[in-house]
Motif scaffolding. Sequence first.
Motif, PDB file in Angstrom:
ATOM      1  N   TRP A 111      51.886  15.024  51.936  1.00  0.00           N
ATOM      2  CA  TRP A 111      52.781  15.951  51.235  1.00  0.00           C
ATOM      3  C   TRP A 111      54.200  15.437  51.083  1.00  0.00           C
ATOM      4  CZ3 TRP A 111      50.430  19.500  48.628  1.00  0.00           C
ATOM      5  CH2 TRP A 111      49.136  19.857  49.015  1.00  0.00           C
ATOM      6  N   GLU A 162      46.558  32.386  46.082  1.00  0.00           N
ATOM      7  CA  GLU A 162      46.609  31.273  45.124  1.00  0.00           C
ATOM      8  C   GLU A 162      45.881  31.636  43.825  1.00  0.00           C
ATOM      9  OE1 GLU A 162      48.038  28.584  44.838  1.00  0.00           O
ATOM     10  OE2 GLU A 162      46.831  26.994  43.966  1.00  0.00           O
ATOM     11  N   ARG A 165      47.922  34.101  41.844  1.00  0.00           N
ATOM     12  CA  ARG A 165      49.126  33.547  41.223  1.00  0.00           C
ATOM     13  C   ARG A 165      48.787  32.654  40.031  1.00  0.00           C
ATOM     14  NH1 ARG A 165      53.261  29.836  44.464  1.00  0.00           N
ATOM     15  NH2 ARG A 165      51.381  28.571  44.498  1.00  0.00           N
TER      16      ARG A 165
ATOM     17  N   THR B  45      48.568  25.734  53.186  1.00  0.00           N
ATOM     18  CA  THR B  45      49.851  26.383  52.885  1.00  0.00           C
ATOM     19  C   THR B  45      50.708  25.491  51.986  1.00  0.00           C
ATOM     20  OG1 THR B  45      49.752  27.427  55.050  1.00  0.00           O
ATOM     21  CG2 THR B  45      51.864  27.467  53.926  1.00  0.00           C
ATOM     22  N   ALA B  46      50.725  24.200  52.304  1.00  0.00           N
ATOM     23  CA  ALA B  46      51.496  23.271  51.467  1.00  0.00           C
ATOM     24  C   ALA B  46      50.929  23.215  50.059  1.00  0.00           C
ATOM     25  CB  ALA B  46      51.473  21.883  52.102  1.00  0.00           C
ATOM     26  N   PHE B  47      49.630  23.226  49.952  1.00  0.00           N
ATOM     27  CA  PHE B  47      48.993  23.180  48.634  1.00  0.00           C
ATOM     28  C   PHE B  47      49.365  24.415  47.812  1.00  0.00           C
ATOM     29  CE2 PHE B  47      45.521  23.926  45.669  1.00  0.00           C
ATOM     30  CZ  PHE B  47      45.337  22.673  45.109  1.00  0.00           C
ATOM     31  N   VAL B  48      49.272  25.563  48.460  1.00  0.00           N
ATOM     32  CA  VAL B  48      49.569  26.807  47.741  1.00  0.00           C
ATOM     33  C   VAL B  48      51.035  26.852  47.329  1.00  0.00           C
ATOM     34  CG1 VAL B  48      49.717  29.309  48.011  1.00  0.00           C
ATOM     35  CG2 VAL B  48      47.690  28.089  48.812  1.00  0.00           C
ATOM     36  N   SER B  49      51.905  26.423  48.228  1.00  0.00           N
ATOM     37  CA  SER B  49      53.331  26.521  47.907  1.00  0.00           C
ATOM     38  C   SER B  49      53.721  25.566  46.787  1.00  0.00           C
ATOM     39  CB  SER B  49      54.163  26.249  49.163  1.00  0.00           C
ATOM     40  OG  SER B  49      53.995  24.906  49.544  1.00  0.00           O
ATOM     41  N   ARG B  50      53.064  24.414  46.690  1.00  0.00           N
ATOM     42  CA  ARG B  50      53.446  23.449  45.665  1.00  0.00           C
ATOM     43  C   ARG B  50      52.687  23.633  44.355  1.00  0.00           C
ATOM     44  NH1 ARG B  50      56.433  19.222  47.551  1.00  0.00           N
ATOM     45  NH2 ARG B  50      56.904  18.981  45.337  1.00  0.00           N
ATOM     46  N   SER B  51      51.570  24.301  44.413  1.00  0.00           N
ATOM     47  CA  SER B  51      50.778  24.420  43.177  1.00  0.00           C
ATOM     48  C   SER B  51      51.461  25.313  42.145  1.00  0.00           C
ATOM     49  CB  SER B  51      49.381  24.963  43.491  1.00  0.00           C
ATOM     50  OG  SER B  51      49.473  26.257  44.019  1.00  0.00           O
ATOM     51  N   GLY B  52      52.401  26.136  42.588  1.00  0.00           N
ATOM     52  CA  GLY B  52      53.134  26.952  41.621  1.00  0.00           C
ATOM     53  C   GLY B  52      53.893  26.096  40.624  1.00  0.00           C
ATOM     54  N   THR B  55      52.272  25.262  37.096  1.00  0.00           N
ATOM     55  CA  THR B  55      52.349  26.185  35.962  1.00  0.00           C
ATOM     56  C   THR B  55      53.620  25.977  35.144  1.00  0.00           C
ATOM     57  OG1 THR B  55      53.343  27.848  37.396  1.00  0.00           O
ATOM     58  CG2 THR B  55      50.954  27.917  37.120  1.00  0.00           C
ATOM     59  N   PHE B  88      50.632  16.088  43.733  1.00  0.00           N
ATOM     60  CA  PHE B  88      49.247  16.269  43.292  1.00  0.00           C
ATOM     61  C   PHE B  88      48.862  15.171  42.317  1.00  0.00           C
ATOM     62  CE2 PHE B  88      50.557  20.865  43.604  1.00  0.00           C
ATOM     63  CZ  PHE B  88      49.926  21.079  44.808  1.00  0.00           C
ATOM     64  N   PHE B 140      44.211  20.029  39.465  1.00  0.00           N
ATOM     65  CA  PHE B 140      45.076  19.249  40.342  1.00  0.00           C
ATOM     66  C   PHE B 140      44.469  19.227  41.734  1.00  0.00           C
ATOM     67  CE2 PHE B 140      46.891  23.200  42.002  1.00  0.00           C
ATOM     68  CZ  PHE B 140      46.710  24.052  40.933  1.00  0.00           C
ATOM     69  N   THR B 150      42.721  24.824  39.743  1.00  0.00           N
ATOM     70  CA  THR B 150      42.577  24.775  38.282  1.00  0.00           C
ATOM     71  C   THR B 150      43.372  25.903  37.657  1.00  0.00           C
ATOM     72  OG1 THR B 150      40.568  26.080  38.445  1.00  0.00           O
ATOM     73  CG2 THR B 150      40.281  23.716  38.226  1.00  0.00           C
ATOM     74  N   THR B 151      43.918  25.612  36.517  1.00  0.00           N
ATOM     75  CA  THR B 151      44.601  26.631  35.737  1.00  0.00           C
ATOM     76  C   THR B 151      44.455  26.262  34.260  1.00  0.00           C
ATOM     77  OG1 THR B 151      46.681  27.829  35.423  1.00  0.00           O
ATOM     78  CG2 THR B 151      46.842  25.463  35.811  1.00  0.00           C
TER      79      THR B 151
END
Lengths: 192, 516
Positions: A111, A162, A165, B45-52, B55, B88, B140, B150-151
């Motif tokens: 990270w 997740e 969002r 947690t790191a994945f969720v916080s950075r995946s924003g 978008t 990512f 990602f 995915t988005t």
Amino acid sequence: MSERAESAGDIDADGDGRYSPFDRLERRSDRVPELVSVLVAVGGLFLQGGRVGVAAGVLLVALWLFLRVEFVFAAGAVLVAGVGGDPTSLGGVLVVAGLAGLLAVDLWRTWASARPVALFAALFTLVGAGIVAARERVVLHWLGLGVVAAVALASYLLHRYEVFRLDASSGTGPESGPPEHDDGSDRRSEVP
Amino acid sequence: MRANRRFWATATLAALLVALGVVVADVTLLLGGVALGLWLLAAQTAFVSRSGSVTDAEFTLDGEYGQVTVDEPTPVRLRADLASALPFDLTATPDLPANVTRSRAPAVTLPSGDRAAETVFELTTPVVGPKQIGPVEVEFRDRGGFFTGTTTDSTTLTVDVQPRTPERVHVGEGGRPLATLYGDHRTDRAGAGLEPYEVREYAPGDQLSRIDWKATARLDHPHIREYELTRSHETALVVDHRASMGDGPPGETKLDHLREVALGFGAAAADFDDPLGLYAVGDDGATASRDPAAGAEGYATIRRLVRRLEPTEASDPDGADPISPTEARSTAERLGGDDSRFGSTLGPYFEAGETYVRRLRDRPLFRTVQLAHSRLRGGSWLVLLTDDSNPTELREAVKLARRNEQNVVVFLAPSVLYESEVGDPDDAYDRYREFEALRRSLARMDRVSAFEVGPSDRLETVVGRVASGGGRRRSGGAPPARSAPDSRAAPRSTAAAGSDPEGTGAGTGAGARADE
């Protein structure tokens, strides 16, 4: 600006999508911090088990050379238990710190940020200390069950957050319907 | 977000350590399992916080051409831009419509740490119509390989795929192009309408309400203002798409050229709100039959049908052009005096016009014209689009079509203009003259106009060479390029040029029509 056919960062899923405990794609120079952690763990093993501990440490180093970090960690935990050390002793603390350091280094490398490392350290310190403190009063299997349930619940809540969002940002509704399936490398299942 | 194999492998290891610790009552093993579980939790947690941040990424799809023809590769550029680098590996893949082939994987991959990437791929489709590329699926994955998210980005690109059309369509007579625009439906008769026609003196019996008071005041005598009677043209297109209509290079066959003319008629009919019908002729008979009707939906349907017409396969290898009754009679007379075995054998085949009529009725073009003619009112227009492969059948079909005061416009594709090679120029010129003779013979009939449709460059090769003196001159007639069109052929005919409103790509796609 570039375009690649495959992601160079695919550590677990290479071209054919297989996951193997033996795949270590990071460069050797990236493994120096891990080496420090491993040596700390070896030192702890020596303090705990003498020559047997040294043998266990050598085995741990050999495993570290070839296995992914999670397997090295699991093997280290088994070796510590085999040597029969006390986690509250100096040797035990060094082994636990060394092994946890392996995981922390991997987090930091993945990270490129200190925040997940700090989070892991804080959580592990808190929960570990709680387990050690509570082991005299609470039956061990209840402790284990409780911790596993708590971690799984937190993981699931993170997953739902997740999903919500990303769906909100892409303008689609919440996920519905059957679980996804593909023929790729990874299981398309939700985090528990 | 979905968990990958590494996640599940680690979670299993953690569970095993915890279980083993519980079984052997060893807190070290329990701590090891808990450490692995917390490690996964920290990674998640790191994945969720950075995946924003994903978008916020901007994806663009650019096409070099907004409009392409079928089977023509069109380059599409997919670009991804990030406001800041992500930890990512990100892959963006646009959704592609069905029936689209691509030159390479239409995906752009942005390695962790990069902020922009683009890829160019080519798309090809054999299907006409608008094709939407996108939205863009974004996937990602963290570098550790624990999770994949995915988005969807709503970016889209629409490419309009048009059918292949000939680029140089010649519509004319005797090698000379017609350039007159499609005409109004003037009748030169007074009646109900909007356009003023004439002012005449009042006559007993006229309605008082029709008196033009201004003209009356000016001329000092009651006058009536007449308005021109206008009416709509009921038109039926008879489009031949038998096997012979496939002659010519791909995209420039006889059918492709005549299709442009038919589409021109469709556009003109839509402009004037005229009832339009379509009858398609295949080798086995009529393949489409739509009686004349006005309305946007009907026009669109006919345009769609015309665009989809493809040459059919020849089902009758023995389908030679029948001989005409006159020819049959004269042959029969000659054979009547022939007592030889040859004459007695062939004689019966030329005896009766009835046989001839029966044979004609089996011919697909004749049958279809018969069908179209039966559906049209008197005074309507029948537009026949075919080639010169079966002159007798064509001639008889035209004769049939003009009955009942019908007006007939014939568009003919000369076969000599669609051959792969011109060959001997003199031979080609001779064949063109034969065609021209056929066209003129048709145009000489009452209420019949006949035009040639072909590639102008090939026409120039066949006719222009002779017209410019490059080839031998024929005795007994001027070269077609110089010959004046038969004045009776289309007395007040007009033809529309380049009137395809949908931009099918034909530079001079033409429709033609005759005024009354």
